[in-house]
Design a protein around this motif. Structure first.
Motif, PDB file in Angstrom:
ATOM      1  N   HIS A 134     -10.209  -6.169   2.265  1.00 25.59           N
ATOM      2  CA  HIS A 134     -10.159  -5.794   3.750  1.00 25.59           C
ATOM      3  C   HIS A 134     -10.179  -4.180   3.692  1.00 25.59           C
ATOM      4  CE1 HIS A 134      -5.958  -4.719   2.276  1.00 25.59           C
ATOM      5  NE2 HIS A 134      -5.758  -3.866   3.433  1.00 25.59           N
ATOM      6  N   HIS A 172      -8.555  -0.667   5.131  1.00 27.25           N
ATOM      7  CA  HIS A 172      -7.358   0.192   5.752  1.00 27.25           C
ATOM      8  C   HIS A 172      -7.946   1.129   6.526  1.00 27.25           C
ATOM      9  CE1 HIS A 172      -3.360   1.638   6.271  1.00 27.25           C
ATOM     10  NE2 HIS A 172      -4.048   2.865   5.939  1.00 27.25           N
ATOM     11  N   GLU A 175       0.857  -1.293  -0.055  1.00 24.22           N
ATOM     12  CA  GLU A 175       0.104   0.153  -0.034  1.00 24.22           C
ATOM     13  C   GLU A 175       1.016   1.096   0.016  1.00 24.22           C
ATOM     14  OE1 GLU A 175      -2.984  -0.034   3.286  1.00 24.22           O
ATOM     15  OE2 GLU A 175      -2.046  -2.158   3.447  1.00 24.22           O
ATOM     16  N   ASP A 196      -5.336  -2.693   9.545  1.00 22.26           N
ATOM     17  CA  ASP A 196      -6.237  -3.355   8.528  1.00 22.26           C
ATOM     18  C   ASP A 196      -7.139  -4.316   9.215  1.00 22.26           C
ATOM     19  OD1 ASP A 196      -4.547  -2.384   6.490  1.00 22.26           O
ATOM     20  OD2 ASP A 196      -3.273  -4.274   6.162  1.00 22.26           O
TER      21      ASP A 196
HETATM   22 ZN   LIG Z   1      -3.680  -1.319   5.207  1.00 21.77          ZN
END
Ligand SMILES: [Zn+2]
Length: 692
Positions: free
Chosen positions: A187, A189, A6, A87
């Motif tokens: 997921h 963040h 990321e 996360d």
């Molecule tokens: Zn993350």
């Protein structure tokens, strides 16, 4: 941009806007902080406070419905930066409602095929910004706002800063649906910032039950110079922290600690809030309270050992004199080394304490007894040339301040002890973890100009005839931090380091090795290995490679060898007409390749439209590119003659258009334009059918 990590990737406009926003908010934020937050208690280990305390008020709503599942923690290492938030697991699926944890307004919204993908920045009145990444869709009028900007420009990638009045949000309101856009699988963040500083969400408003203490797994001790050893070796020595241990060592060492932590549910591999050592009453600690997106992120490569020492995600509890990472707190003054463990001949056995702490109050401590051993055997006398040549594919190096360089040669079938020669020095190699190691002191002249040094090996005690030669490396040292260039004899390779590009005094070196075809790539000339390949860089190095005389530079670029293969890094033409240049965020192996093969495109049949809170209908083209890689800005879809805002998803290898709703029922024409970095382009025409 690296898929798989990321990345924030502030554009220059974004950075500018953020800076002005920070200036604008700094005064009122500071006032709020002074008014609301009690002063942090005095902490003798905190010698480099660069950030103010976060605003701690608990957020009234969790971003996902309880129970939260934690799959990634604050401060973990990602490629080129620290993980700046938590996360949250979404059960391996997309489309879970994301709720505003507090009331406020949307100050920024982004769409990208990489990094955080679709993301929202929600400003709340006390000065915190709550950031949500990898979203599948935006809710309500925000979705229409982003779509209109994309349609107006034909560009999927957007970085928009709405005015404060445009998108007011109530606490608990659904602002988006979770997804897997950008990097990683499904997921959410979640990050809490103030200005450009990201805070540990556990300290800055996200209440998390945390009753499981951290774990301490391994300790690695590593000799820092040519008169130091750990358990008889010049290379790293790793021990399990599961029981009591005694280690023999001498000289100057540094420690790398692997530790884990878990919250109530989720992964146990998270970095604990704090990991530290104590030696002779001095503490050195990495503590993850906050990191600045503007200044701190490259330090993740310095703080974490990911192959620099032995390949694990350990925290290196050491820093050179003159540089201290933002997350490190130490008793040692900033201009001195932090975390150096010194053992002198005749010292009594002493205890090294290793400790990990979490924010729930969990603490784990281990004690390792260090006692002195004999110093290393002195340099092997005499000048000789090795009878056993080393291979360019196998030598590895580690660099330490003071001009010390560890040379590592893998153990092959040779059972006899080995001598290594580097420059004019010979050393009896020590054996560790499948490798022969010796530490050398690089000459002062390498701090002034690039020096050419022979490197060779031979079985210890053999009377080798001085005929065969192992190989040469070109080395250069940077004790001043002023910047320098590593340049090989005829200038085939030059690597420029700007002032401060290295975190510390370090020796870098290069040698040539064979280059072979790889997928669609055809090599031009030799490859160059620039070492130490895992040495951290604060700023990119500029790599220049000269093509063989008379070779065309058409569709040629500079590539760097990653674990996944050769990656395009750039192709800036130098004025001499025969040299290409590119910036690289890491050292390693570089080569010139020609790519003459265009991307291969396959149109995918669109799915039937489905019911749901938002449309997920998309038309996609699979793109196979095995050379220079897809150039996202030069690749797009055209539907019914109109260029549409096209997402390039490098993890899936797809070009994608996802409109607000599917096109009208019937047959539509489509053109896929896919271009690679080298300039090869494919145009594929087709049609697709939309039913109901
Ligand atoms: Zn993350």
């Amino acid at each position: 941009m690296t898929p798989g990590g990321e990345t924030e990737d502030l554009t220059s406009e974004g950075r500018h806007a953020l800076r002005s926003l920070m200036r604008h908010t700094a005064i009122c934020v500071l006032a709020l902080a002074l008014a609301w937050v009690p002063a942090p208690s005095a902490d003798p280990t905190h010698t480099n406070a660069t950030t103010t305390a976060p605003l701690k008020a608990q957020l009234p709503v969790t971003p996902l419905a309880a129970p939260l599942i934690f799959t990634g923690g604050f401060g973990e290492r990602r490629i080129g930066h620290f993980h700046a938030g938590f996360d949250l697991g979404t059960g391996s699926r997309v489309g879970r409602p994301v709720r505003a944890p507090d009331g406020g307004w949307i100050e920024r919204v982004r769409t990208s095929g990489v990094g955080y993908g679709r993301s929202i920045y929600l400003r709340i009145p006390d000065g915190r910004t709550l950031q949500f990444g990898h979203l599948d869709a935006f809710a309500g009028p925000l979705a229409a706002y982003v779509r209109s900007a994309q349609d107006a420009s034909g560009q999927y990638e957007q970085d928009l800063w709405p005015s404060r009045e445009q998108f007011a949000v109530r606490a608990g309101e659904v602002i988006a649906w979770s997804g897997e856009s950008g990097a990683g699988g499904p997921h959410l963040h979640f990050e809490i910032r103030r200005g450009d500083v990201a805070y540990n969400p556990q300290q800055a408003g996200l209440a998390v039950p945390d009753r499981v203490p951290p774990t301490l797994e391994t300790l690695t001790l590593e000799a820092l110079d040519d008169s130091s050893l750990v358990e008889g070796r010049s290379g790293p020595f790793t021990l399990s922290l599961s029981g009591a241990t005694i280690v023999r060592a001498i000289g100057r060492l540094r420690a790398t600690v692997v530790s884990g932590d878990r919250l109530r549910r989720g992964a146990s591999r998270m970095t604990p809030w704090s990991v530290g050592i104590e030696w002779e009453g001095r503490r050195t600690e990495c503590r993850f309270d906050s990191v600045s997106w503007a200044t701190d992120m490259p330090e993740a490569e310095y703080v974490y050992d990911t192959g620099r020492v032995w390949g694990s995600k350990g925290l290196m509890l050491w820093s050179a004199g003159g540089f201290r990472p933002c997350v490190m707190r130490a008793d040692a003054p900033t201009d001195e080394e932090a975390g150096t463990i010194v053992i002198r001949p005749g010292d009594p056995p002493r205890v090294l304490q290793v400790r990990a702490r979490d924010l729930g109050g969990g603490v784990v401590t281990r004690r390792v007894v260090l006692r002195p051993e004999a110093p290393p055997a002195r340099a092997f006398p005499g000048w000789w040339r090795g009878e056993e040549s080393w291979s360019g594919t196998s030598a590895a190096f580690a660099s330490f301040p003071g001009g010390f360089l560890r040379v590592i040669i893998p153990v092959t079938s040779e059972k006899r002890p080995l001598d290594l020669q580097f420059g004019g020095m010979a050393r009896r190699a020590t054996r560790a973890a499948g490798a022969w190691c010796a530490v050398f002191s690089v000459s002062e002249s390498a701090a002034v100009k690039t020096v050419r040094l022979p490197l060779a090996t031979r079985p210890a005690g053999s009377a080798a005839s001085p005929t065969a030669c192992g190989g040469f490396v070109w080395a250069r040292r940077d004790p001043s931090g002023k910047g320098f260039e590593l340049a090989v004899d005829r200038g085939e390779l030059r690597v420029g380091f700007a002032p401060g590009a290295l975190f510390e005094d370090a020796t870098v070196l290069a040698y040539s090795c064979a280059s072979r075809e790889w997928n669609d790539l055809v090599p031009l000339g030799a490859a160059w290995q620039v070492e130490p390949s895992r040495h951290p860089l604060r700023r990119p190095a500029r790599v220049r490679l000269a093509a063989p005389a008379g070779a065309s530079l058409d569709r040629v670029g500079i590539y760097r060898l990653d674990p996944g293969g050769w990656q395009w890094i750039g192709a800036d033409r130098e004025s001499d007409g025969g040299t290409l240049a590119a910036e690289s965020r890491s050292l390693g192996r570089f080569a010139l390749f020609h790519d003459g093969v265009a991307p291969r495109v396959t149109l995918r049949k669109p799915p039937p439209p489905r019911a749901g809170p938002y449309s997920r209908w998309a038309i996609e083209a699979s793109v196979l590119e095995q050379g220079s890689g897809i150039d996202a800005r030069a690749s797009w879809l055209e539907v019914d003659g109109v260029r549409v805002a096209t997402e390039w998803d490098p993890e899936a290898g797809r070009l994608r258009w996802r409109p607000a709703k599917p096109p009208v029922r019937g047959t539509h024409s489509i053109v896929v334009v896919a271009a690679d970095h080298a300039g090869n382009e494919t145009r594929t025409r087709g049609e697709f059918y939309v039913g109901r």
